[in-house]
Structures are given as C-alpha cells and as structure tokens.
Motif scaffolding. Structure first.
Motif, PDB file in Angstrom:
ATOM      1  N   GLN A 133     -69.484 -20.851 -15.563  1.00 17.14           N
ATOM      2  CA  GLN A 133     -68.843 -21.954 -15.947  1.00 17.14           C
ATOM      3  C   GLN A 133     -69.717 -21.386 -17.600  1.00 17.14           C
ATOM      4  O   GLN A 133     -68.806 -21.780 -18.730  1.00 17.14           O
ATOM      5  CB  GLN A 133     -68.863 -23.104 -16.402  1.00 17.14           C
ATOM      6  N   PHE A 134     -70.222 -21.006 -17.869  1.00 16.69           N
ATOM      7  CA  PHE A 134     -71.479 -20.855 -19.252  1.00 16.69           C
ATOM      8  C   PHE A 134     -70.799 -19.155 -20.228  1.00 16.69           C
ATOM      9  O   PHE A 134     -70.709 -19.985 -21.111  1.00 16.69           O
ATOM     10  CB  PHE A 134     -72.812 -21.030 -19.755  1.00 16.69           C
ATOM     11  N   HIS A 135     -70.435 -18.855 -19.394  1.00 14.34           N
ATOM     12  CA  HIS A 135     -69.663 -17.580 -19.516  1.00 14.34           C
ATOM     13  C   HIS A 135     -68.510 -17.477 -20.227  1.00 14.34           C
ATOM     14  O   HIS A 135     -67.518 -15.938 -19.811  1.00 14.34           O
ATOM     15  CB  HIS A 135     -70.420 -16.357 -19.241  1.00 14.34           C
ATOM     16  N   VAL A 139     -64.398 -20.409 -23.761  1.00 16.79           N
ATOM     17  CA  VAL A 139     -65.381 -20.776 -24.894  1.00 16.79           C
ATOM     18  C   VAL A 139     -64.749 -20.465 -26.172  1.00 16.79           C
ATOM     19  O   VAL A 139     -64.573 -19.349 -25.936  1.00 16.79           O
ATOM     20  CB  VAL A 139     -66.426 -20.400 -24.033  1.00 16.79           C
ATOM     21  N   LYS A 140     -64.496 -21.378 -26.792  1.00 12.77           N
ATOM     22  CA  LYS A 140     -64.646 -20.909 -28.350  1.00 12.77           C
ATOM     23  C   LYS A 140     -65.346 -21.225 -29.036  1.00 12.77           C
ATOM     24  O   LYS A 140     -65.885 -20.302 -30.525  1.00 12.77           O
ATOM     25  CB  LYS A 140     -63.554 -21.677 -28.570  1.00 12.77           C
ATOM     26  N   GLN A 141     -67.156 -21.614 -28.725  1.00 12.78           N
ATOM     27  CA  GLN A 141     -67.792 -22.015 -29.480  1.00 12.78           C
ATOM     28  C   GLN A 141     -69.001 -21.598 -29.105  1.00 12.78           C
ATOM     29  O   GLN A 141     -69.782 -22.291 -27.818  1.00 12.78           O
ATOM     30  CB  GLN A 141     -67.840 -22.929 -30.420  1.00 12.78           C
ATOM     31  N   GLY A 155     -68.340 -33.431 -25.073  1.00 13.62           N
ATOM     32  CA  GLY A 155     -66.760 -32.649 -24.482  1.00 13.62           C
ATOM     33  C   GLY A 155     -67.880 -31.161 -24.027  1.00 13.62           C
ATOM     34  O   GLY A 155     -67.570 -30.618 -23.347  1.00 13.62           O
ATOM     35  N   ASP A 156     -68.692 -31.482 -25.084  1.00  9.95           N
ATOM     36  CA  ASP A 156     -69.389 -29.406 -25.016  1.00  9.95           C
ATOM     37  C   ASP A 156     -70.253 -29.980 -23.904  1.00  9.95           C
ATOM     38  O   ASP A 156     -70.756 -30.880 -23.391  1.00  9.95           O
ATOM     39  CB  ASP A 156     -70.251 -29.518 -26.379  1.00  9.95           C
ATOM     40  N   LEU A 157     -70.758 -28.100 -23.430  1.00 19.95           N
ATOM     41  CA  LEU A 157     -71.444 -28.601 -22.040  1.00 19.95           C
ATOM     42  C   LEU A 157     -72.903 -27.641 -22.576  1.00 19.95           C
ATOM     43  O   LEU A 157     -72.878 -26.911 -23.443  1.00 19.95           O
ATOM     44  CB  LEU A 157     -70.196 -26.650 -21.179  1.00 19.95           C
ATOM     45  N   GLY A 197     -87.950 -27.660 -21.776  1.00 19.56           N
ATOM     46  CA  GLY A 197     -88.003 -26.815 -20.740  1.00 19.56           C
ATOM     47  C   GLY A 197     -87.303 -25.440 -20.851  1.00 19.56           C
ATOM     48  O   GLY A 197     -87.181 -24.826 -22.133  1.00 19.56           O
ATOM     49  N   ASP A 198     -86.420 -25.256 -19.590  1.00 18.03           N
ATOM     50  CA  ASP A 198     -85.481 -24.081 -20.581  1.00 18.03           C
ATOM     51  C   ASP A 198     -84.348 -24.123 -20.828  1.00 18.03           C
ATOM     52  O   ASP A 198     -82.847 -23.559 -20.104  1.00 18.03           O
ATOM     53  CB  ASP A 198     -85.712 -23.636 -18.471  1.00 18.03           C
ATOM     54  N   TYR A 199     -84.231 -25.316 -21.009  1.00 20.41           N
ATOM     55  CA  TYR A 199     -83.049 -25.591 -22.223  1.00 20.41           C
ATOM     56  C   TYR A 199     -82.325 -24.043 -22.984  1.00 20.41           C
ATOM     57  O   TYR A 199     -82.540 -23.933 -24.190  1.00 20.41           O
ATOM     58  CB  TYR A 199     -82.398 -26.644 -23.416  1.00 20.41           C
ATOM     59  N   ALA A 200     -81.191 -23.932 -22.300  1.00 20.86           N
ATOM     60  CA  ALA A 200     -80.240 -22.420 -22.843  1.00 20.86           C
ATOM     61  C   ALA A 200     -79.399 -22.990 -23.783  1.00 20.86           C
ATOM     62  O   ALA A 200     -79.501 -21.159 -24.333  1.00 20.86           O
ATOM     63  CB  ALA A 200     -79.958 -22.158 -21.438  1.00 20.86           C
ATOM     64  N   GLY A 201     -78.765 -23.651 -24.155  1.00 23.60           N
ATOM     65  CA  GLY A 201     -77.383 -23.867 -25.284  1.00 23.60           C
ATOM     66  C   GLY A 201     -76.612 -24.888 -25.049  1.00 23.60           C
ATOM     67  O   GLY A 201     -77.000 -25.287 -23.473  1.00 23.60           O
ATOM     68  N   ALA A 202     -75.761 -24.623 -25.718  1.00 25.41           N
ATOM     69  CA  ALA A 202     -74.070 -24.600 -25.016  1.00 25.41           C
ATOM     70  C   ALA A 202     -72.564 -24.513 -25.970  1.00 25.41           C
ATOM     71  O   ALA A 202     -72.392 -23.399 -26.291  1.00 25.41           O
ATOM     72  CB  ALA A 202     -74.778 -26.616 -25.862  1.00 25.41           C
TER      73      ALA A 202
END
Length: 293
Positions: A133-135, A139-141, A155-157, A197-202
């Motif tokens: 889902q992250f890839h 995904v538009k942004q 609604g952002d993931l 921690g390991d937060y990777a972004g959105a």
C-alpha cells in the motif's frame, strides 16, 4: 456516652469549617469559564472523525469508513479475503498475543486501509499488505518522516518500517490523530500519531481513477527478481493478488508456471524489480504497455 457527647460537637464544628472552606473555594473557582468545557475537549480528543479540512472527498470517506470500525478486533491477516471486509485472522508465529486471532473477526492494519479505501473509492484500489500500500500506484504524493504531520491531510496513510520494508500503516484523521488496527489482542482505535521510532513517512492516495499502467498480480507467494530471469536474486514476494504499476515489458527468459509458458517480463518501478507476465492479469504481452529499451 461521654465519648459521643464530646465527639459530636467536634464533628459538627469540623463539618461547619469544611462547608465554609468549600463555599469560599467554589466562589473563587466558579468564574473560570473554561472549567465546564474541559470534559467536551477530552471527549473530542477520543472521537474518531475527520478532524481537519482540505482533504479530497474520497480521502474523507476513507477516514470515515475506518472510523466505523472502531472497537472491531485487530486480527493478524484480517481483511484480506477475496473482497474487502473483516475476516477471521491467522496465528502470527512471532506474537504470543496472536493465538486467538483465528477466532476473532476483524482487520489487521492493511486490511483496514484496504476496506476503508474500497468503501470510499469503489473497487479494490489498495490490495496487499502495508508495504504494498505504501508503494501503491495509487499514491500521488509522498511525505518524509522529517516533515512530520504538518503537510498531512485526513485520509493520508502513515507508515512505519525500516530498511526499506514497511510493517505498519494507519489512516490520518487530522490534529495529530490517526485511526489504526495496531496489534493482536487490541481493537481498532484512535491514537496519537507516533513520529518516533521507525516512522517512515506518509503517502496521499489518488482518486478512484486507476493510474496509467496499473495491473493486478494473481497467485500466491509470487516472487519478483532483480533481472528478468528466475535465476537472478529475489527482490520481493507478493503473498496474494496485489495492484501494481508496470513501467514497461520485454522479452527475456522463458518461464513455465501454472500451466503457461511465457518469455515476457514486466518492470515494477515501485519495487525496482521484474515479474514474469504469467502472474500479471491480462494478455501474455500486455496491451498498452511499452517495450523496455
């Protein structure tokens, strides 16, 4: 009896003094206008709803659909049936709290995201696990971890992981809050966003229109490869049908699998990997996909 006669006046005196102090204290505290509003703020903090403006209608509907599942069980593997929706889970061998997941009807983190966006956009745009889902081609942004929640909209993931692998995903609500299916033994809930921690972004998801070059894989336990050859290193495994974006295709090593033989391979830019066209839904040579240089 003597004890009762001497104790009673003392008690009355104490009560009188207490009442007088309470009255004086109340008179001092009463004018503070914010005191009565505090319970409402506390209640709002736990509400699952869109908490900020600016999101697309699809994103707002996805957040609302996830909120409707508050209180439903987290269950490992839940929500990954043939159609979006709650399912009974599986035992995660690495988590002792997962022992009862096969008895619990619910979602894991990506199952909830899949369901929410299927409800909001129609179809099944976010299949696969959190990493997929992250890839996703939807995904538009993208937003880095360093950007925090400042640029995010409901609604952002939000995603967590390291070493290029994503293991958890949640839906942003606004105001630093999110709705998530977090772990076995818990239920879907609203939480503060965890930026440590390991937060990777959105990522922000596009509308319901399919992205150009979007296809679906089929089959289970399907591996991609670094080169268009089964003897090249494996890159990523698709445990089940997953929506992917194909950049181009080429003729390379012939592969025989599932009763088919095909020498066409497709390049998946989000994964930096190749997959035999046998496991892509469509013709043996995909229509509308250019030939790789």
């Amino acid at each position: 009896m003597a004890m009762r006669r001497t104790t009673l006046p003392a008690a009355v005196t104490a009560l009188t003094l207490l009442a007088a102090w309470a009255g004086a204290h109340s008179a001092t505290a009463a004018p503070a206008p914010h005191t009565a509003k505090a319970p409402n703020r506390a209640k709002a903090a736990g509400t699952c709803a869109v908490l900020a403006p600016g999101a697309s209608s699809v994103a707002e509907k996805a957040a609302a659909a996830a909120c409707e599942q508050i209180g439903v069980w987290y269950t490992w593997g839940g929500g990954h049936g043939p159609q979006p929706g709650p399912t009974y889970g599986q035992v995660d061998p690495s988590d002792p709290d997962s022992a009862h997941d096969p008895e619990r009807l619910g979602f894991d983190c990506s199952g909830l995201v899949r369901y929410a966006y299927a409800r909001a956009a129609g179809g099944d745009p976010l299949t696969g696990n959190a990493h997929h889902q992250f890839h996703s081609p939807q995904v538009k942004q993208r937003f880095t971890a360093a950007q925090g929640t400042g640029p995010l909209l409901p609604g952002d993931l939000l995603a967590w992981g390291s070493g290029g692998s994503i293991h958890h995903i949640a839906i942003y609500l606004g105001a630093g809050r999110m709705v998530e299916a977090r772990e076995s033994g818990t239920r879907i809930t609203v939480s503060d966003v965890r930026l440590d921690g390991d937060y990777a972004g959105a990522v922000r998801i596009a509308g319901p229109a399919a992205a150009p070059g979007t296809f679906s894989t089929w089959g289970t336990e399907v591996w991609t490869h670094k080169e268009p050859s089964t003897t090249s290193p494996r890159v990523h495994k698709f445990p089940g049908p997953t929506t992917v974006r194909i950049e181009c295709q080429k003729h390379a090593e012939p592969v025989t699998a599932e009763g088919y033989t095909n020498d066409a391979w497709s390049y998946l830019p989000e994964y930096g990997a190749w997959i035999t066209n046998i496991y892509i839904k469509g013709a043996a040579w995909l229509d509308g996909v250019r030939t790789c240089p």
